[in-house]
Design a protein around this motif. Structure first.
Motif, PDB file in Angstrom:
ATOM      1  N   LEU A 197      -1.109  12.942   6.915  1.00  0.00           N
ATOM      2  CA  LEU A 197      -1.882  11.851   6.342  1.00  0.00           C
ATOM      3  C   LEU A 197      -2.755  10.832   7.300  1.00  0.00           C
ATOM      4  O   LEU A 197      -3.677  10.532   6.730  1.00  0.00           O
ATOM      5  N   TYR A 205       1.446  12.022  -1.404  1.00  0.00           N
ATOM      6  CA  TYR A 205       0.990  13.113  -0.805  1.00  0.00           C
ATOM      7  C   TYR A 205       1.268  14.293  -1.757  1.00  0.00           C
ATOM      8  O   TYR A 205       2.239  14.717  -1.677  1.00  0.00           O
ATOM      9  N   LEU A 249      -8.629  14.745   5.864  1.00  0.00           N
ATOM     10  CA  LEU A 249      -8.307  15.626   4.840  1.00  0.00           C
ATOM     11  C   LEU A 249      -8.987  15.641   3.294  1.00  0.00           C
ATOM     12  O   LEU A 249      -9.805  16.664   3.040  1.00  0.00           O
ATOM     13  N   PRO A 250      -9.048  14.699   2.855  1.00  0.00           N
ATOM     14  CA  PRO A 250      -9.617  14.369   1.516  1.00  0.00           C
ATOM     15  C   PRO A 250     -11.206  14.424   1.879  1.00  0.00           C
ATOM     16  O   PRO A 250     -11.819  15.219   0.873  1.00  0.00           O
ATOM     17  N   MET A 297      -5.611  26.178   3.306  1.00  0.00           N
ATOM     18  CA  MET A 297      -6.535  25.916   2.214  1.00  0.00           C
ATOM     19  C   MET A 297      -8.065  25.612   2.586  1.00  0.00           C
ATOM     20  O   MET A 297      -9.064  25.377   1.824  1.00  0.00           O
ATOM     21  N   PHE A 298      -8.404  25.456   3.948  1.00  0.00           N
ATOM     22  CA  PHE A 298      -9.709  25.152   4.441  1.00  0.00           C
ATOM     23  C   PHE A 298     -10.222  26.334   5.006  1.00  0.00           C
ATOM     24  O   PHE A 298      -9.354  27.198   5.574  1.00  0.00           O
ATOM     25  N   LYS A 302       0.843  -1.213  -0.047  1.00  0.00           N
ATOM     26  CA  LYS A 302       0.152  -0.038   0.188  1.00  0.00           C
ATOM     27  C   LYS A 302       0.916   1.261   0.035  1.00  0.00           C
ATOM     28  O   LYS A 302       1.897   1.281   0.758  1.00  0.00           O
ATOM     29  N   TYR A 318       1.125   5.592  -1.047  1.00  0.00           N
ATOM     30  CA  TYR A 318       0.317   6.986  -0.797  1.00  0.00           C
ATOM     31  C   TYR A 318       1.321   7.792  -1.810  1.00  0.00           C
ATOM     32  O   TYR A 318       2.662   7.828  -1.642  1.00  0.00           O
ATOM     33  N   TYR A 330      -2.394   5.262  -3.746  1.00  0.00           N
ATOM     34  CA  TYR A 330      -3.511   6.206  -3.523  1.00  0.00           C
ATOM     35  C   TYR A 330      -2.868   7.611  -3.526  1.00  0.00           C
ATOM     36  O   TYR A 330      -1.745   7.809  -3.144  1.00  0.00           O
ATOM     37  N   THR A 331      -3.700   8.682  -4.064  1.00  0.00           N
ATOM     38  CA  THR A 331      -3.283   9.796  -4.046  1.00  0.00           C
ATOM     39  C   THR A 331      -3.826  10.571  -2.730  1.00  0.00           C
ATOM     40  O   THR A 331      -4.941  10.144  -2.327  1.00  0.00           O
ATOM     41  N   HIS A 332      -3.272  11.500  -2.099  1.00  0.00           N
ATOM     42  CA  HIS A 332      -3.837  11.900  -0.928  1.00  0.00           C
ATOM     43  C   HIS A 332      -3.363  13.607  -1.090  1.00  0.00           C
ATOM     44  O   HIS A 332      -2.294  13.828  -0.901  1.00  0.00           O
ATOM     45  N   ALA A 333      -4.362  14.320  -0.983  1.00  0.00           N
ATOM     46  CA  ALA A 333      -4.070  15.781  -1.239  1.00  0.00           C
ATOM     47  C   ALA A 333      -3.802  16.706   0.143  1.00  0.00           C
ATOM     48  O   ALA A 333      -4.502  16.320   1.131  1.00  0.00           O
ATOM     49  N   GLY A 334      -2.927  17.447   0.118  1.00  0.00           N
ATOM     50  CA  GLY A 334      -2.628  18.315   1.268  1.00  0.00           C
ATOM     51  C   GLY A 334      -3.315  19.453   1.303  1.00  0.00           C
ATOM     52  O   GLY A 334      -4.569  19.642   0.615  1.00  0.00           O
ATOM     53  N   HIS A 392      -9.064   3.608   1.127  1.00  0.00           N
ATOM     54  CA  HIS A 392      -7.587   4.038   0.928  1.00  0.00           C
ATOM     55  C   HIS A 392      -6.935   3.820   2.133  1.00  0.00           C
ATOM     56  O   HIS A 392      -5.670   3.630   2.151  1.00  0.00           O
ATOM     57  N   TYR A 393      -7.476   3.738   3.253  1.00  0.00           N
ATOM     58  CA  TYR A 393      -6.747   3.614   4.675  1.00  0.00           C
ATOM     59  C   TYR A 393      -7.153   2.515   5.555  1.00  0.00           C
ATOM     60  O   TYR A 393      -8.338   1.975   5.180  1.00  0.00           O
ATOM     61  N   TYR A 427      -4.839  24.237   8.339  1.00  0.00           N
ATOM     62  CA  TYR A 427      -4.280  24.305   6.926  1.00  0.00           C
ATOM     63  C   TYR A 427      -4.880  25.564   6.181  1.00  0.00           C
ATOM     64  O   TYR A 427      -6.209  25.686   6.228  1.00  0.00           O
ATOM     65  N   ALA A 460      -7.678   9.160   8.935  1.00  0.00           N
ATOM     66  CA  ALA A 460      -6.678   9.203   7.865  1.00  0.00           C
ATOM     67  C   ALA A 460      -7.467   9.885   6.409  1.00  0.00           C
ATOM     68  O   ALA A 460      -6.989  10.864   5.968  1.00  0.00           O
ATOM     69  N   HIS A 481     -11.925  18.336   2.054  1.00  0.00           N
ATOM     70  CA  HIS A 481     -11.689  18.870   0.649  1.00  0.00           C
ATOM     71  C   HIS A 481     -13.110  18.745  -0.200  1.00  0.00           C
ATOM     72  O   HIS A 481     -13.790  19.681  -0.756  1.00  0.00           O
ATOM     73  N   ARG A 502       0.798  18.291  -2.877  1.00  0.00           N
ATOM     74  CA  ARG A 502       0.429  19.222  -2.535  1.00  0.00           C
ATOM     75  C   ARG A 502      -1.008  19.738  -3.051  1.00  0.00           C
ATOM     76  O   ARG A 502      -1.410  19.677  -4.004  1.00  0.00           O
ATOM     77  N   GLY A 503      -1.689  20.500  -1.974  1.00  0.00           N
ATOM     78  CA  GLY A 503      -2.841  20.765  -2.314  1.00  0.00           C
ATOM     79  C   GLY A 503      -3.124  21.697  -3.623  1.00  0.00           C
ATOM     80  O   GLY A 503      -4.241  21.610  -4.275  1.00  0.00           O
TER      81      GLY A 503
END
Lengths: 468, 159
Positions: A182, A123, B30-31, B71-72, A119, A121, A162-166, B19-20, B69, B27, B34, A125-126
């Protein structure tokens, strides 16, 4: 010997139309490494990566093989690609995500197979909206083509990516801050030692965190072999204890600021700062160089006396600065170095995560002193005061920090190096009570007063010839 | 009415959870945030409570993340988000003039929204596109090599 020139390996064909798609990437030789990969076991792969000399491209420059060797035994293990590119002056990962995302996936498959990871990831950048979109699409394509999933490329090996956006925090580029983020928390770095992520990382499991560029090197090392990779770049000899002599491979140099042709230049390591500036078209309008930041804004600044230092891990470390993330910011004679430092300190004051008091308080304090000097309200003794406050966040002379993570040193390195190396310009601001931009010859402290002088560079064992 | 995800977004949320590791649903914080911000525009207390319920964490833990953060958003913002980079490479290439121009044109300062609610202006730290300096982002799109004329064109297109 030829003049330093670009040698595109990672960035080869990056501008080819639709290079971000699987078809085009494959047509240019993509995923070829997977044909060899599964005949190699973990031990052989560790040897290959260690012998190649590959060093981490994210900032610290740690040998990738050394890191792999530290990977803990617990299950499950995780792999994280750090695509939280936020170091001011750095922008090479952005274009990999946007234009060659399959190269990152290929590199991650190699690392995952070697380390026994199922698995992984990324990470991201947003703010990298296009990059994440392209990477997500590439991962989707890879699943559909059987390159990812239950059986990677038809082998008895499962891997999910998997991608995970900051969400816009610089500190999440620090690997343990990234791991906290994360896990769904504030991105505040963890205390280390004793436990580095390779032992205890995300979800308290062994975790390998690599920069996008580091992982992107792996397919080429597997395809072309260790000897080929070792033949690229510069190697030194008789380096002092603690200075790694290996600088193999190419580096994606991000050149910005006052140059004619800013951009990413992929060159074998070993060329000097001066040569790199020339490669980027020289200083704009034929102006004189005043200052160069060699490795992202956290790296101590270089003066015109220091332009013959090779831009690689070893030599920049010996010149008391660093290659860092490879972000080179060039400033010409029109630049006020006080204003430049104020800009950087503004950045660090904003990005301090607030966890450790010396950084939370010391960084804005440092910024305030610089801002007051720039505004013409500096007091006698302010330059020493500035150096003292910054050195109390992290001391650049003893290389110790009063903070949990190296953000502290990333604050004091630029602060103290600017103040010491451009002291005459700082003092002129205070004496004249206004912003004054001195000519280069007057703005720079005499080299013998430079804390990083005389420069003792190591003897070269092998350097690129650029005969191609 | 209390906030909840549209059926499509709820499905996206459940996919995200896969995913987690099961015991680490947090976890997905954040997604999920968003996703919620995409639907609601900003993360009101209502939205935060909903996300806390979905992830099985306390509202304080969500607030903790939202306030960390940049962006939030925890307060309403304009229809368009404009982020102008002000870090060193952009500064060396003239972003101050660009910033002044945008502020004058929109009649707002950083972190403010125009009176008609159309644009929220934010400053941004290095956007990692220094080769194109000066740069800014309008919503999800990056725009580089800005000149005053180019900024005007982009702003005209917003209205």
């Amino acid at each position: 010997m030829g003049k330093p020139k670009e040698r595109r390996i990672l960035y080869e064909n990056i501008d080819a139309p639709d290079m971000h798609t699987l078809d085009v990437y494959r047509r240019h030789g993509g995923y070829a490494s997977l044909e060899k990969l599964f005949d190699l076991n973990a031990e052989q792969l560790l040897d290959i990566v260690r012998d190649s000399g590959l060093r981490g491209r994210g900032g610290a420059g740690v040998s990738a093989g050394f890191k792999w060797n530290l990977m803990g035994q617990g299950e499950p293990k995780y792999l994280i690609a750090n695509a939280d590119e936020s170091e001011p002056g750095t922008f090479s990962n952005r274009y990999i995500l946007q234009h060659k995302p399959h190269m990152l996936i290929e590199g991650m498959i190699i690392a995952a197979w070697s380390l026994g990871v199922h698995k992984a990831y990324v990470y991201v950048r947003g703010e990298f909206t296009l990059g994440k979109k392209r990477l997500d699409a590439a991962i989707q394509e890879a699943y559909e083509a059987g390159i990812l999933g239950e059986s990677v490329a038809g082998h008895d090996f499962a891997l999910d990516i998997y991608t995970h956006a900051g969400a816009g925090a610089y500190i999440c580029g620090e690997e343990t801050g990234l791991i906290e983020s994360l896990e769904g928390k504030r991105g505040q770095p963890r205390v280390k030692p004793p436990f580095f992520p390779a032992a205890i990382g995300v979800f308290m499991q062994p975790t390998m965190v690599h920069n996008v560029e580091t992982l992107s090197n792996l397919p080429y090392i597997i395809n072309n072999g260790t000897e080929w990779y070792q033949s690229l770049g510069a190697v030194y000899k008789d380096t002092p204890r603690g200075v790694d002599p290996m600088n193999t491979g190419t580096k994606l140099y991000c050149v910005s600021g006052h140059v004619e042709k800013p951009g990413v230049y992929e060159v074998e390591m070993g060329l000097t700062v001066r040569e790199l500036v020339e490669l980027a078209g020289g200083v704009r309008g034929g102006n004189e160089v005043k200052a160069v930041i060699p490795g992202g804004s956290s790296a101590p600044v270089l003066t015109p006396y220091e332009l013959d230092v090779p831009v690689d891990f070893t030599c920049l470390q010996m010149a008391k600065t660093m290659l860092g993330s490879g972000g080179i910011i060039v400033m010409d004679e029109t630049t006020c170095t006080v204003r430049a430092l104020e800009n950087l300190m503004d950045f660090y004051a904003h990005e301090s995560c607030g966890q450790c008091t010396p950084c939370r308080v010391g960084t804005p304090w440092t910024r305030d002193i610089v801002a007051r000097i720039e505004a013409g309200k500096g007091r006698p003794g302010d330059v020493d005061h500035l150096i003292e406050v910054a050195n109390n966040v992290a001391n650049i002379d003893t290389f110790t920090w009063n903070t949990i993570c190296v953000f502290g040193i990333a604050v004091s390195w630029p602060a103290v190096s600017f103040a010491r190396k451009f002291r005459p310009e700082f003092e002129a601001h205070i004496e004249q009570g206004k912003c004054v931009t001195l000519p280069v010859s007057e703005a720079v402290a005499p080299p013998e007063e430079n804390y990083a002088w005389p420069q003792e560079l190591p003897e070269v064992e092998r350097k690129p010839t650029w005969d191609y | 009415m209390a906030f909840e995800f549209t059926p499509e977004r709820l499905a996206q949320f459940h996919e995200l959870l896969t995913h987690y590791p099961e015991e680490h649903a947090r976890a997905a914080m954040l997604p999920t945030l968003h996703l919620a911000q995409e639907q609601n525009g900003y993360l009101s207390q209502d939205v935060q409570a909903y996300v806390a319920g979905l992830l099985g964490v306390s509202e304080a833990q969500v607030l903790d993340v939202v306030t960390f953060y940049p962006m939030f958003f925890d307060a309403p913002v304009g229809k368009h988000i404009v982020r102008v980079c002000k870090t060193l490479s952009c500064d060396l290439c003239g972003c101050r003039e660009i910033i002044e121009h945008i502020k004058e044109r929109l009649e707002v300062d950083f972190d403010e929204t125009t009176e008609d609610g159309s644009v929220t202006l934010l400053s941004s730290e290095c956007l990692a596109a220094c080769d194109q300096a000066p740069v800014m982002m309008i919503n999800d799109d990056l725009h580089g090599r800005l000149t005053l004329e180019r900024v005007d064109e982009l702003m005209d297109a917003l209205e």
